[in-house]
Structures are given as C-alpha cells and as structure tokens.
Design a protein around this motif. Structure first.
Motif, short mmCIF file in Angstrom:
data_model
loop_
_atom_site.label_atom_id
_atom_site.label_comp_id
_atom_site.label_asym_id
_atom_site.label_seq_id
_atom_site.Cartn_x
_atom_site.Cartn_y
_atom_site.Cartn_z
N PHE A 70 -1.55 6.45 -1.16
CA PHE A 70 -0.34 6.20 -1.95
C PHE A 70 0.89 5.96 -1.09
CE2 PHE A 70 -1.46 8.24 -6.33
CZ PHE A 70 -2.48 7.31 -6.47
N VAL A 104 -8.56 7.67 -7.79
CA VAL A 104 -8.24 6.71 -6.74
C VAL A 104 -7.95 7.49 -5.47
CG1 VAL A 104 -7.29 5.03 -8.36
CG2 VAL A 104 -5.79 6.73 -7.36
N PRO A 154 -11.50 7.05 -13.02
CA PRO A 154 -10.15 6.64 -12.62
C PRO A 154 -9.59 7.40 -11.42
CG PRO A 154 -10.00 8.17 -14.42
CD PRO A 154 -11.46 8.03 -14.12
N LYS A 189 -5.85 8.94 -3.31
CA LYS A 189 -4.41 9.21 -3.32
C LYS A 189 -3.82 9.26 -1.93
CE LYS A 189 -4.72 11.67 -7.71
NZ LYS A 189 -6.20 11.48 -7.82
N TRP A 247 -3.10 7.26 -14.65
CA TRP A 247 -4.42 6.75 -14.99
C TRP A 247 -5.42 7.86 -14.83
CZ3 TRP A 247 -8.03 3.44 -11.56
CH2 TRP A 247 -9.03 2.85 -12.34
N PRO A 248 -6.13 8.31 -15.81
CA PRO A 248 -6.12 7.82 -17.19
C PRO A 248 -5.28 8.70 -18.11
CG PRO A 248 -8.00 9.20 -16.91
CD PRO A 248 -7.19 9.33 -15.65
N ARG A 262 0.09 8.63 -11.12
CA ARG A 262 -1.07 9.40 -11.61
C ARG A 262 -1.16 9.40 -13.14
NH1 ARG A 262 -1.70 13.64 -6.67
NH2 ARG A 262 -0.59 12.33 -5.23
N PHE A 265 -2.29 -0.93 -5.81
CA PHE A 265 -3.30 -0.45 -6.74
C PHE A 265 -3.11 -1.09 -8.11
CE2 PHE A 265 -2.57 2.91 -3.71
CZ PHE A 265 -3.83 3.39 -3.44
N SER A 266 -4.21 -1.35 -8.81
CA SER A 266 -4.07 -1.55 -10.25
C SER A 266 -5.27 -0.89 -10.93
CB SER A 266 -3.86 -3.02 -10.61
OG SER A 266 -5.04 -3.73 -10.61
N PRO A 267 -5.06 -0.39 -12.14
CA PRO A 267 -6.05 0.48 -12.78
C PRO A 267 -7.15 -0.29 -13.52
CG PRO A 267 -4.05 0.40 -14.09
CD PRO A 267 -3.80 -0.47 -12.91
N PHE A 269 2.09 2.66 -12.04
CA PHE A 269 1.33 3.43 -13.03
C PHE A 269 0.25 4.27 -12.33
CE2 PHE A 269 -2.32 3.64 -15.96
CZ PHE A 269 -1.73 4.05 -17.15
N VAL A 270 -0.48 3.65 -11.41
CA VAL A 270 -1.54 4.38 -10.69
C VAL A 270 -0.92 5.46 -9.79
CG1 VAL A 270 -3.39 4.22 -8.99
CG2 VAL A 270 -3.16 2.46 -10.76
#
Lengths: 331, 331
Positions: free
Chosen positions: A287, A282, A280, A284, B147-148, B145, A294-296, B141-142
C-alpha cells in the motif's frame, strides 16, 4: 406453489436457476439483471439459512446454477443438486467450476464469453498508463497538497517504444494489443500456440525470454494448471528493475509472494493489479508503494458491460431449456 | 571573465542564454538538460539576488531566454534585456510570452514543437480511462480496506461507443483521437477551421453543439484570447450530468469556478485535470469527489520526453546563433 421470497417469479413448472452468492452485477442492476419469463431464479443468498439447509428444501428443483467467481461450483455443491444440468458462470474464466465433475455428471457449462473483453482490455491499458505515467500517484500528490511544496512531481515514463509482452493473446489480449498500437508500443505475446501468420506481433514460446525483452507484461490468459504461478521468480527477475506487470486475469497466475517481494525490494518497477491470489485479501504491504495501483477485481465491471452480461446469461439459459445450442459453451 | 557560479560554462564570447526559473526538466536532468559547447547558460534562479538586481550585472550580455511556463516573458522582462534576440519556450504553448512585444522588438520565438504531444496525448487517454473506469478511485477503495467491507466497488462506465469531443485537433488532439479509435470511441472535434477531408472525424463549428452530443470533452487546444474560458457555463451545461471533461491544455480554457460548481452540484459527471487556472493552486473543494482526478501539470513529463525536449532546445538555440532557421519557430 412456494411463497418463498427467495424466488423471483412464482410461476409453476418453470426451470429453477440457483444463485448461491449475489453476483456483483445483481448488486448493481437488481433482479432485472437476469429477468426472464422462461425460468425462475432461486436466491440462496437472501435466505437466512445456511446453504445445505436452504438446499434441503430446494435441491431437487434446481436444474441450473448461475455461478459468480465468489461462489465456486464444487463437487460438494454439485452432489447437493441431483437434477443440475447447467452451470452458467458470470465470468469468462471457469476455474471456479469443477469441470471434471461437471463432465462426469453430464452437466453443461457456459461462460460469459467475450462480453467482458473490451472492458477488461480498457482497464488493462488504463492500469498500464497509470503505472507508467503515475496517474494515481500524481492524484495523491496533488490531494496531499504536495504541489508545489515538494517541488515537481517525480517523472513518469513514456509509453511510446515500450516493449509490451502480452501473456495470452485471446479475446482480451488481442484487444489490449490493438489498443496499445497507436501509443507506439512494440507488442509481442506468448500463448499456448503461435497465432496464424496474420497476427503482426512477435511470438515468444518461452515466457521468461519474453519478460527479458519486455518493459511490461500484461497478463490476459486463463488460469489453469499450466498457468498457475506461470509468472514466477525467474520471469519476474527477467522482467527486471524497470519492468511493469499488469494483471487483469487471475491472481494465481502470478506467484504473489514472489511479486510482493520483488516490488518491495525494487526488483521490478511497478504493478497494476486488478486480481489477487486470495481475494478480497490484497498484499497490504504494497500500500505504501507509489508504483503499485490496485483495483478490486472490477476490470470487467461497467454498467453497459453488466447489462450485456445479463442478456447473455438469460440467452444461454433460455437456449438450454429450449434444447437449443448454448451461445457461449464451455462443456 | 565572470566567475559567477550561475554560469554553466565560462568560455568567453559564447552567446548567453538566461533561465529565470528552473524548468521542471532541469530539476530532473540537471545541467545536461541543455548542455552545449555553443552557448552559455545563465541561471538567475541560483542567485540569491532579486531578478532586477541579478540582471543589472548581466542584462546586456543576454541574447536568448529559455522560458518555462512558470517564468513569463513579459514586456517588463524584455525591457530589461536590450540585446535579447531569441526566446525559446519549454512548452508547446507560448501564452506566457508577450508575442506582441517580441514581434515589435524583432525577437524570434521558438516553442517545444510537438515534442510533448505523445506524452500529453497518452496522459489525456489515461485520465479519460481513469475517470470512466474509476481507476484512481478503485485504488483508493482498496487501500482504504473497503474491499469487501463496503461491498462491491461502484461501477465505472464502458469506453466503447462513448462519444468523445476533442477541442483542438492539432498535434496533441489528433494523437488522442488515434489512440481512442481502437477503444471503439466515436470521435468528433472542434477547432478554428475544419480539417481537410481526409480527417475521418465529425467536425463541429459550435462547441456547445459538440458538448451536447458528447459523453466527454478532451481539451487539447492552445490558450489564447479566443479560447480563454471557451468551456463556459453553457458548454458545461450542454455536456450534462454524465459528461466528463479532461483538460491537458491550459487551465484558463475552462471557466474553473463554473466547472467546480458543476462538479460539486453533479451537473457534469467527472473530470480529469492536469492543468488549472491558478497553478499550483487547485480547487481543493473537489478533493472529496471520487469522480475527479488531478495531476500536477505533468502530462507532458516523461524522462524520455524531457530528454528529447532538451535536445530540441539546444538545437533551436544553436541553429539561431549559426544563422540557420529555427526548428520549431513561432515568430
């Protein structure tokens, strides 16, 4: 008879199905996700023991594995399970399963078939609209109370007449295409082979050429040795400064380091990313960019979709242990 | 000849077209938005004078007004412009124009026709996907931070088989419908009158009945005295706890106070809102809710769409002063 709390049902003589890490669907739906009277679930993730220690007690009893992407079925794991006969993934992709080792050992493999295709295609279109029309960014703009302090919100771009290149016109890619048609998008695609003549979209054998003639690329293909870093520096450069990339497939299909550089330096126009090379984790450093959404890795996840997946998993496992054909066989 | 900097062109004898507030499109495209050799633009918003003082110098020379939503054409304004013959709105809706007074005075009115329909329909679909699949929320959500750390992202809902009720099956509503068909949505609609038999969607005469049989309502109708607060407490209550509302029309079609209460108390399931009753004021008490997506009345705005709008405005004004029919007449 074991009394371990890690076993869903304690009926004897049923085939045992190991789950190493809790699938997302099970976190949502609980045990009903794969409930069956015809096999037992063995939940390694509920045990405080490390996996090898846990398996020391159970390894011989396991005849199937349910494998989410986060719990790869490696040659090492397979070696620990001498009676393993079936691997069922909770994903369409099977790149987290050592297929060579499975084939060598005669282990059958089933995947999630196309049960996620609609949800993934829906999310791909949602991400594309989001990036072109800046929906997440607009939402942020309003919530930061910039309206109207900062004047009018910066413009998005019209979907109509956009040239959309779909990478991989399989179950997901073709659903993305039919969804985008009424928006007035011009669809083309690349894939291993040109589809039969009744597919109405322009085919590109060369992905760089498609990128050069597209306003957006939507990645829908599977990850394998041929598609690893298929979207490289040259393809991104061909896509160009206004070009948008949407990835709902696997992170490693894109050279992520290169994509991050292109986004930061304005060499491509934006991205909608559900998957990443090192999930997980990404990138950053993206951002702060308004043109990246983004989607997880949840494009496949809907309540209805997960329920359908559970039914398919159960049907595959029950079929296998009844000596019937798998519903969605890979091996 | 005037030398005021508020006049784009100083050629004499050309018809003068007043703009009271800068349209969003002009903020983006500059003067080329409505450039023409056949009329002069008079930009009140560039003058430091209050509007009545500004008009004191110009009122008799103004024969047309370009009217963005933010600058209503009231009876008071019309009274200040004795030679006004044409009002052209930058919007499809004309609820900010006093049509009764225009009719009484014999002033023609043209609107933006359907030049925004595609963009608005695209955004409506984008907002619907966003709310059902939680795209903006996933993005947040991502970026937070989670996730996860917080485990898997909460589930969205599948678009397929969702019952979508379209309020107003005009130019925008019908485009929303055709876009949603390939997602497997079941479309129905309400409008003043049932459409001809070749419209394949179920018609509801009663909007409350449609809400009770819908998973989402998409508001696409015009605002007038009959649609003001059409979406009231009863309709929202019929829509129910899982029901989603998308508004790309006008804020006042929904009883906003009631909608805010329903969202806060979980009586409806979510909302995607491009328009509000008291823009640019938005109900900030909804900012904390993950199931509400805001955009700042920009559904209609794309670079390509604004360029098309400018051409249509110019064409309407030039046609009028050449004694040709308006392209998109309202009155």
């Amino acid at each position: 008879m074991t009394t371990s709390s890690s076993i869903l049902s304690t009926t004897e003589n049923l085939p045992r199905v190991l789950i190493v890490k809790r699938p997302a669907a099970m976190a949502v739906l609980g045990d009903r996700f794969v409930a069956s009277t015809k096999f037992e679930i063995l939940k390694a993730f509920e045990s405080p023991l490390p996996l090898p220690a846990f398996l020391a007690n159970h390894s011989h009893s396991v005849s199937a594995v349910i494998a989410p992407v986060a719990a790869p079925v490696t040659a090492d794991l397979i070696r620990l399970l001498p009676n393993l006969r079936l691997v069922v993934t909770t994903s369409a992709g099977v790149d987290h399963v050592d297929l060579v080792e499975c084939r060598r050992r005669g282990i059958s493999v089933a995947n999630a078939g196309s049960s996620f295709s609609e949800d993934v295609a829906d999310t791909a279109v949602g991400l594309l609209i989001d990036v072109f029309r800046r929906i997440s960014a607009a939402n942020r703009f309003v919530k930061q109370r910039f309206w109207p302090l900062k004047g009018d919100y910066p413009l998005g771009s019209k979907l109509g007449r956009k040239r959309i290149g779909i990478v991989g016109l399989g179950s997901i890619g073709s659903k993305v295409a039919t969804r985008l048609e009424p928006f007035g998008c011009q669809i083309s695609y690349s894939s291993r082979n040109q589809k039969p003549y009744d597919v109405p979209y322009h085919y590109y054998m060369d992905i760089e050429e498609m990128a050069a003639n597209s306003d957006a690329l939507i990645i829908c293909c599977e990850l394998n040795e041929k598609t690893m870093h298929l979207i490289n520096k040259d393809v991104l450069s061909a896509l160009g400064k206004q070009g948008v990339i949407v990835n709902v497939a696997r992170g490693a299909i894109i050279d992520e380091v290169e994509m991050v550089r292109c986004l930061r330096e304005g060499e491509i126009g934006g991205a909608g990313l559900d998957v990443f090379e090192d999930e997980p984790n990404v990138p950053k450093e993206l951002f702060e960019l308004d043109n990246v959404v983004f989607s997880p890795h949840c494009a496949f996840m809907s309540l209805e979709g997960l329920e359908e997946l559970g039914k398919l998993l159960v049907a595959n496992i029950e079929a296998f242990f009844s000596n019937k054909p798998l519903l969605t066989p890979v091996l």
